[in-house]
Design an enzyme around this catalytic site. Sequence first.
Site, PDB file in Angstrom:
ATOM      1  N   GLN A   1      25.302  22.985  80.598  1.00 32.80           N
ATOM      2  CA  GLN A   1      25.523  23.252  82.229  1.00 32.80           C
ATOM      3  C   GLN A   1      25.287  24.657  82.389  1.00 32.80           C
ATOM      4  O   GLN A   1      25.548  25.747  81.736  1.00 32.80           O
ATOM      5  CB  GLN A   1      27.067  22.812  82.447  1.00 32.80           C
ATOM      6  CG  GLN A   1      26.981  23.055  84.076  1.00 32.80           C
ATOM      7  CD  GLN A   1      26.233  21.982  84.852  1.00 32.80           C
ATOM      8  OE1 GLN A   1      26.117  21.088  84.318  1.00 32.80           O
ATOM      9  NE2 GLN A   1      25.647  22.726  86.130  1.00 32.80           N
TER      10      GLN A   1
ATOM     11  N   ASP B   1      17.629  16.861  79.366  1.00 34.40           N
ATOM     12  CA  ASP B   1      17.848  17.687  80.827  1.00 34.40           C
ATOM     13  C   ASP B   1      16.487  18.511  81.065  1.00 34.40           C
ATOM     14  O   ASP B   1      15.969  19.010  81.760  1.00 34.40           O
ATOM     15  CB  ASP B   1      18.936  18.688  80.916  1.00 34.40           C
ATOM     16  CG  ASP B   1      19.251  19.064  82.082  1.00 34.40           C
ATOM     17  OD1 ASP B   1      18.924  18.386  82.899  1.00 34.40           O
ATOM     18  OD2 ASP B   1      19.781  20.319  82.177  1.00 34.40           O
TER      19      ASP B   1
ATOM     20  N   LYS C   1      28.917  14.296  86.525  1.00 33.10           N
ATOM     21  CA  LYS C   1      28.068  13.552  85.446  1.00 33.10           C
ATOM     22  C   LYS C   1      28.588  12.328  84.474  1.00 33.10           C
ATOM     23  O   LYS C   1      28.044  11.472  83.904  1.00 33.10           O
ATOM     24  CB  LYS C   1      26.965  14.643  84.672  1.00 33.10           C
ATOM     25  CG  LYS C   1      26.327  15.273  85.489  1.00 33.10           C
ATOM     26  CD  LYS C   1      25.573  16.511  84.704  1.00 33.10           C
ATOM     27  CE  LYS C   1      24.623  17.226  85.726  1.00 33.10           C
ATOM     28  NZ  LYS C   1      24.173  18.414  85.038  1.00 33.10           N
TER      29      LYS C   1
END
Length: 284
Positions: free
Chosen positions: A99, A122, A55
């Site tokens: 994450q 996200d 990413k």
Amino acid sequence: MSQATLMDGTGLARRIVEETAQQAADLTARTGVTPCLATVLVGEDPASVTYVRMKQNRSRKAGIVSRHVSLPAATTTAELIGTLTELSADPTVHGILLQHPMGHHIDERAAFEAIAPEKDVDGVTLASFSAMSFGLPGFSSCTPGGIMRLLDAYDVDPAGKRAVVVGRSAILGRPVGMLLLGRDATVTYCHSRTPAADLSSAVREADIVVAAVGRPRLVRGEDIKPGAVVVDAGYNAGNVGDVDFDGARERASLITPVPGGVGPMTIATLLSQTVEAAVRQTGA
């Protein structure tokens, strides 16, 4: 019937990232602000480390500054919330990615809720899910958002279609069903506890199938309705999705490959939403 056309997520994602890079460059030229995505990783799980690094590399290609925060595995929920709260208050950070999965000792939902909604690129907070469900401004979960972009690219209009979502996770199954519902599809959810006969029956009636349950080849090719659109968001050992690809391809009109379908779209959507967040926050 001829074999289904493959939905090329890799090619579409590349185009989205190119457009995102141009938008980032335009924002910097107008305001002097460079979009910034902060990634937060707890512990050193090898798969997560690799994913975060990927990413970061993609961010740079899109003209996005990547700020990484690595926390020890023993980090407490309170400590993680403190880090996320600081990043949420930092005006130079426009998007935050936490994450997951994290250690079992961490309250994952509490951690997600520490992310400011305007920086939740996200799409993991309750505020983002609510906004997405009601068609209000906000950020969608990245994989569901990527799936919708993929459907649009192939001129698949969900309106009036029967859609079956196989899976009910908070970041994939549930939100993609809400996005399809928002586009006037009639949505049925199936999941790991749905009896096999009921799953087969639902899939046989579906014009659009989204498989996201994490069980290899759970969706049988013989159950795919002729001409249906099949989106396989599963990824299992050996590059195997949640759909029997070979069987489904003989019946579907469009199908995503695994890999190369949904996966690239997830990251492309994350980057696109990060630049969008930066534009909103700068008022540019």
